[in-house]
Design a protein around this motif. Structure first.
Motif, short mmCIF file in Angstrom:
data_model
loop_
_atom_site.label_atom_id
_atom_site.label_comp_id
_atom_site.label_asym_id
_atom_site.label_seq_id
_atom_site.Cartn_x
_atom_site.Cartn_y
_atom_site.Cartn_z
N LEU A 386 -3.60 -32.85 7.70
CA LEU A 386 -2.34 -32.45 7.08
C LEU A 386 -2.58 -32.18 5.60
CD1 LEU A 386 -0.17 -35.29 8.65
CD2 LEU A 386 -0.34 -32.92 9.43
N ASP A 387 -3.25 -31.09 5.31
CA ASP A 387 -3.60 -30.86 3.91
C ASP A 387 -2.46 -30.25 3.13
OD1 ASP A 387 -6.41 -31.63 3.94
OD2 ASP A 387 -6.50 -30.08 5.49
N ARG A 388 -2.19 -30.82 1.95
CA ARG A 388 -1.14 -30.27 1.09
C ARG A 388 -1.60 -28.98 0.42
NH1 ARG A 388 1.24 -35.51 -0.31
NH2 ARG A 388 3.33 -35.34 0.53
N GLU A 389 -2.95 -28.91 0.20
CA GLU A 389 -3.47 -27.76 -0.57
C GLU A 389 -3.58 -26.50 0.29
OE1 GLU A 389 -5.41 -30.67 -0.32
OE2 GLU A 389 -4.25 -31.47 -2.01
N GLY A 390 -3.19 -26.59 1.52
CA GLY A 390 -3.31 -25.41 2.38
C GLY A 390 -4.33 -25.66 3.48
N MET A 391 -4.29 -24.76 4.43
CA MET A 391 -5.14 -24.95 5.61
C MET A 391 -6.63 -24.91 5.26
SD MET A 391 -4.96 -22.63 9.01
CE MET A 391 -3.20 -22.46 9.13
N ARG A 392 -7.38 -25.84 5.83
CA ARG A 392 -8.84 -25.80 5.66
C ARG A 392 -9.46 -25.25 6.95
NH1 ARG A 392 -10.87 -29.74 1.74
NH2 ARG A 392 -9.03 -30.74 0.89
N LEU A 393 -10.44 -24.43 6.75
CA LEU A 393 -11.10 -23.86 7.94
C LEU A 393 -12.56 -24.27 7.98
CD1 LEU A 393 -8.75 -21.71 7.09
CD2 LEU A 393 -9.79 -20.38 8.89
N ARG A 394 -13.08 -24.35 9.18
CA ARG A 394 -14.50 -24.69 9.31
C ARG A 394 -15.14 -23.82 10.39
NH1 ARG A 394 -15.42 -30.76 10.38
NH2 ARG A 394 -15.84 -30.08 12.50
N GLU A 395 -16.42 -23.56 10.20
CA GLU A 395 -17.16 -22.75 11.17
C GLU A 395 -17.48 -23.62 12.39
OE1 GLU A 395 -20.91 -21.51 9.55
OE2 GLU A 395 -20.73 -19.54 10.45
N VAL A 396 -17.10 -23.18 13.59
CA VAL A 396 -17.43 -23.96 14.79
C VAL A 396 -18.16 -23.07 15.80
CG1 VAL A 396 -15.58 -25.68 14.65
CG2 VAL A 396 -15.15 -23.49 15.76
N PRO A 397 -19.10 -23.66 16.53
CA PRO A 397 -19.85 -22.84 17.49
C PRO A 397 -19.17 -22.76 18.85
CG PRO A 397 -20.84 -25.02 17.28
CD PRO A 397 -19.61 -25.03 16.43
N LEU A 398 -19.24 -21.59 19.44
CA LEU A 398 -18.87 -21.42 20.86
C LEU A 398 -20.18 -21.18 21.59
CD1 LEU A 398 -15.98 -18.80 21.07
CD2 LEU A 398 -15.87 -21.22 21.59
N ASP A 399 -20.60 -22.13 22.38
CA ASP A 399 -21.93 -22.02 23.01
C ASP A 399 -21.85 -21.61 24.48
OD1 ASP A 399 -23.58 -22.64 20.97
OD2 ASP A 399 -23.56 -24.80 21.33
N ILE A 400 -22.71 -20.69 24.86
CA ILE A 400 -22.96 -20.52 26.30
C ILE A 400 -24.38 -21.01 26.49
CG2 ILE A 400 -22.93 -18.94 28.27
CD1 ILE A 400 -21.74 -16.83 26.46
N GLY A 401 -24.53 -22.32 26.65
CA GLY A 401 -25.87 -22.88 26.85
C GLY A 401 -26.34 -22.46 28.23
N LEU A 402 -27.24 -21.51 28.29
CA LEU A 402 -27.60 -20.96 29.60
C LEU A 402 -28.28 -22.00 30.46
CD1 LEU A 402 -28.81 -17.44 28.54
CD2 LEU A 402 -26.59 -18.13 29.34
N ALA A 403 -28.99 -22.92 29.80
CA ALA A 403 -29.68 -23.96 30.56
C ALA A 403 -28.67 -24.79 31.35
CB ALA A 403 -30.48 -24.84 29.62
N ASN A 404 -27.48 -25.02 30.77
CA ASN A 404 -26.45 -25.80 31.47
C ASN A 404 -25.67 -24.93 32.45
OD1 ASN A 404 -27.18 -28.00 30.03
ND2 ASN A 404 -25.67 -27.66 28.42
N ALA A 405 -25.29 -23.73 31.99
CA ALA A 405 -24.48 -22.87 32.85
C ALA A 405 -25.21 -22.53 34.15
CB ALA A 405 -24.11 -21.59 32.10
N PHE A 406 -26.54 -22.44 34.06
CA PHE A 406 -27.31 -22.08 35.25
C PHE A 406 -28.35 -23.16 35.55
CE2 PHE A 406 -25.92 -18.09 33.25
CZ PHE A 406 -25.14 -17.59 34.28
N ALA A 407 -27.90 -24.43 35.46
CA ALA A 407 -28.83 -25.55 35.59
C ALA A 407 -29.55 -25.56 36.93
CB ALA A 407 -28.09 -26.86 35.39
#
Ligand code: BG6
Length: 483
Positions: A386-407
């Motif tokens: 709940l920031d008073r100074e305005g919205m804070r943004l952060r870089e987040v990864p969207l992963d398609i870990g192929l090792a898991n998707a096609f384990a």
């Protein structure tokens, strides 16, 4: 119409390193999965005076080295080895080829794989043609190096073309056999998401890295005098670049895909004497440490001084409408920090930020080819709070870990794909002559540029990311390598 599958595979260089480490294990893996034609016979040949029993022992050892015990039940090994016969051959003796033809006892549905020194290509092809093994039912696969410049590559291709027309010639770039490299095609053309942004309006720059931790690996005879530019950029890196940059092909057939790749390769902006100094960096490793272990420098490994480059970084451009002004930064080297092959696509920043001073990182798509297989998109997201100074943004990864998707799916050696396609007569993942020649044309210009300035390799410590000049190459444009 698909070509008829082969009944014979003739393997030249059958006692060599590639055959033992990759080709024999790949053929076995295809056999176990029921992917080899049931009647396929493998005729192995090399200079050594083995007989079939002795060569089967060589193949048995190769399988023991390369394949896990549980995937080697005796019955399957026996069935596979029974496919193999061995014929010793001297490539300079026509009578050797007659003996080979007698052992093959067929003139049709044959695939030939040349895993031999390029100096033997000419006599081998002449011998094969002389023995009647170059008819319309015979395909020929060739491993690199296919020449050391445009002229020598043309000479090899001309010698091949005398006996085998282009539609029966299969030039191997083993990177095209890698699952993750094919996934690049799937990602680009199996999703609607990327294409509208996949151009100079959406993309700021592209980085392609193939870094290795190994050094000379006892390949002195081949590697010194060839160097990273010709060993890695001329083939694997330019193929990756072509797949990233090509227009959507109409279909996955060999002509459509290779037509699009060659257009990219021909659009590469020449880097000659005027540009080589600021668009390329040559490096050679000195002593250092890899994963904490001390290793000697290149000259020490070699036993003498050399001006061969073991590292190269290049700022390339594809001069067409789609890619105008978008740099493609390429780098590859031996004895670097990590073993890693990856492509990073850096998208452009949003045109205007509504978030005041909160920094916004542009989106990035990271396609990791090896050793990890992963596709990662980085996105900006709201940091909870709940920031008073305005919205804070952060870089987040969207992963398609192929090792898991096609384990549940076993990863294939690149040569499994390529050998299967060779046997099936499918050429899409093999390199056409005009591609090779466009690749050499661009590479030769760079080498002329280096020669014009006597551009010697800069030293870098083994275990680093290459010479500092490689960092400066991108930093000048405000870009950092993805390390
Ligand atoms: C080969 C090069 O083509 O590719 C080698 O001659 C290099 O120098 C190798 O080590 C890298 O292949 P991979 O599949 O291990 O990335």
């Amino acid at each position: 119409m698909p070509a008829a599958p082969c009944t014979h595979l003739i393997l030249f260089g059958a006692t060599g390193d590639l055959a033992r480490r990759m080709l024999i294990p790949s053929l076995y893996a295809l056999d176990v999965d029921g992917l080899l034609p049931s009647t396929l016979k493998i005729v192995a040949t090399a200079r050594s005076g083995h007989d079939t029993e002795a060569y089967r022992a060589v193949a048995f050892d190769a399988l023991a080295q390369a394949i896990d015990g549980e995937r080697r039940p005796e019955a399957k090994i026996t069935r596979f080895l029974e496919r193999i016969t061995y014929v010793p051959l001297d490539a300079n003796q026509h009578k050797s080829f007659t003996a080979l033809a007698d052992a093959v006892a067929a003139t049709d549905h044959i695939a030939i794989f040349l895993s031999t020194a390029p100096s033997l290509f000419g006599p081998t092809i002449a011998g094969l043609a002389h023995a009647g093994l170059a008819g319309p039912g015979v395909r020929l696969a060739l491993e690199k190096p296919l020449g050391h410049d445009l002229a020598s590559s043309r000479a090899i291709n001309d010698a091949v073309a005398v006996a085998y027309p282009e539609d029966r010639t299969f030039r191997i770039d083993h990177y095209l056999g890698k699952e993750t490299v094919q996934n690049l095609i799937a990602l680009r053309f199996g999703n609607a998401l990327f294409e509208p942004l996949w151009n100079a309006r959406g993309i700021e720059h592209v980085q392609i890295t193939i870094s290795e931790t190994v050094g000379l690996e006892g390949r002195v005879d081949y590697y010194d005098g060839v160097g990273a530019l010709r060993d890695m950029v001329q083939n694997h890196m330019l193929q990756l670049l072509a797949l990233v940059a090509m227009e959507p092909p109409a279909s996955f057939d060999p002509t459509s895909v290779r037509d699009e790749k060659v257009k990219v390769l021909r659009s590469l902006r020449p880097i000659g004497a005027a540009e080589a100094g600021h668009c390329t960096v040559r490096g050679q490793y000195g002593a250092g440490a890899i994963h904490g272990q001390p290793v000697p420098g290149y000259a020490e490994e070699l036993g003498r001084a050399s001006d061969n480059e073991t590292f190269v970084a290049i700022k390339a451009h594809v001069d067409n409408w789609r890619w105008q002004g978008v740099p493609f930064y390429l780098r590859t080297g031996k004895r670097l920090t990590d073993r890693r092959s990856e492509i990073l696509v850096q998208f452009r920043a949003v045109p205007h930020s509504i978030f005041g001073h909160a920094p916004l990182a542009p989106n990035r798509l990271l396609i990791a080819l090896q050793p990890d297989e992963n596709v990662r998109m980085t996105m900006m997201a709201k940091q909870p709070g709940l920031d008073r100074e305005g919205m804070r943004l952060r870089e987040v990864p969207l992963d398609i870990g192929l090792a898991n998707a096609f384990a549940d799916v076993r990863r294939r050696i690149a040569y499994e794909r390529l050998l299967l396609d060779l046997l099936d007569g499918k050429q899409t993942l093999f390199v056409r002559r005009d591609e090779v020649e466009a690749q050499w044309t661009w590479i030769d210009r760079i080498r002329e540029g280096w020669a014009a300035h006597a551009q010697a390799p800069k030293s870098y410590g083994a275990g680093s990311w290459g010479p500092s000049a490689a960092i400066a190459l991108t930093e000048r444009d405000g870009v950092s390598w993805h390390d």
